[in-house]
Design a protein around this motif. Structure first.
Motif, PDB file in Angstrom:
ATOM      1  N   ALA A  37       0.858  -1.194   0.000  1.00  0.00           N
ATOM      2  CA  ALA A  37       0.000   0.000   0.000  1.00  0.00           C
ATOM      3  C   ALA A  37       0.890   1.238   0.000  1.00  0.00           C
ATOM      4  O   ALA A  37       1.937   1.265   0.624  1.00  0.00           O
ATOM      5  CB  ALA A  37      -0.885  -0.007   1.235  1.00  0.00           C
ATOM      6  N   HIS A  56       2.590   1.750   7.562  1.00  0.00           N
ATOM      7  CA  HIS A  56       2.016   0.442   7.888  1.00  0.00           C
ATOM      8  C   HIS A  56       3.103  -0.617   7.979  1.00  0.00           C
ATOM      9  O   HIS A  56       4.203  -0.439   7.455  1.00  0.00           O
ATOM     10  CB  HIS A  56       0.965   0.047   6.848  1.00  0.00           C
ATOM     11  N   CYS A  59       5.678  -3.113   4.965  1.00  0.00           N
ATOM     12  CA  CYS A  59       5.592  -2.265   3.776  1.00  0.00           C
ATOM     13  C   CYS A  59       6.655  -2.721   2.781  1.00  0.00           C
ATOM     14  O   CYS A  59       7.838  -2.764   3.091  1.00  0.00           O
ATOM     15  CB  CYS A  59       5.821  -0.808   4.166  1.00  0.00           C
ATOM     16  N   LYS A  60       6.214  -3.056   1.580  1.00  0.00           N
ATOM     17  CA  LYS A  60       7.159  -3.590   0.599  1.00  0.00           C
ATOM     18  C   LYS A  60       8.220  -2.555   0.227  1.00  0.00           C
ATOM     19  O   LYS A  60       9.380  -2.904  -0.013  1.00  0.00           O
ATOM     20  CB  LYS A  60       6.412  -4.064  -0.654  1.00  0.00           C
TER      21      LYS A  60
HETATM   22 ZN   LIG Z   1       3.806   0.378   1.984  1.00  0.00          ZN
END
Ligand SMILES: [Zn+2]
Length: 206
Positions: A37, A56, A59-60
């Motif tokens: 996200a 968040h 988180c990638k």
């Molecule tokens: Zn993220």
């Protein structure tokens, strides 16, 4: 100054309704990658009184930033995200190193161009988060520092027409955390402290 109460009350309603089912769904799809996200960055617009930077867990983008830091060889010159992260992630990485080197989790300074909006933050004092999520919380606050530095926001911030807040969402537990300036840390938003947090917002402490 109304506005944030709705969000905090919404967080409570979320806790009391769909949170448990969402967590169950996440548990079922844990083997599948979650959608990254985007880090939310709300900017001043019209009559918005509250700007919330919301980070968040897992988180990638943050995971990639940490990976680039640990393993610079993984940098992909063709990847716009890698370039973006390397350029903009530097301050957060520096603060993470400071946090990791300090087992007592002493406060980290976030210094805005505008001294009114400089603050200190204690990151994960109970050492519950993995290193990427620590970086994620630091980066969320780093964005708060960055937002506060925008010249066009200065008069709105100083006149307290606009307040800045940081929140951090743990996607696997469905828990929302809010950065409390009086407490210098992220605190879990729950039924026991929501009134206190609303009070901090009303007093422009957060
Ligand atoms: Zn993220």
């Amino acid at each position: 100054m109304p506005g944030l109460q709705k969000i905090l009350n919404g967080v409570i309603r979320f806790r009391q309704t769909v949170r448990k089912d969402l967590v169950k769904q996440f548990e079922q799809i844990l083997s599948v990658t979650t959608e990254p996200a985007a880090l939310e960055l709300a900017v001043k617009r019209g009559k918005i009184n509250h700007v919330i930077v919301c980070g968040h867990s897992d988180c990638k983008a943050i995971n990639t930033l940490y990976n680039l830091h640990k393993c610079p060889k993984s940098f992909d010159a063709e990847s716009p995200m890698d370039h973006w992260l390397r350029r903009h992630g530097f301050n957060s990485i520096k603060k993470l190193e400071k946090r990791l080197a300090d087992k007592t989790a002493g406060p980290i300074e976030f210094v805005s161009d505008n001294p009114l909006f400089s603050f200190q933050a204690i990151i994960d004092p109970e050492d519950k988060l993995n290193v990427e999520d620590k970086l994620s919380q630091i980066n969320t606050l780093q964005q708060l520092e960055n937002v506060a530095s925008h010249g066009f926001l200065k008069e709105f911030l100083e006149s307290q027409t606009v307040d800045l807040h940081a929140m951090w969402f743990d996607i696997y537990t469905g828990e929302m955390h809010m950065f409390s300036k009086p407490n210098n840390r992220f605190v879990l938003v729950d039924e026991s402290n929501v009134e206190e947090l609303i009070d901090e917002v009303d007093k422009h402490q957060t």
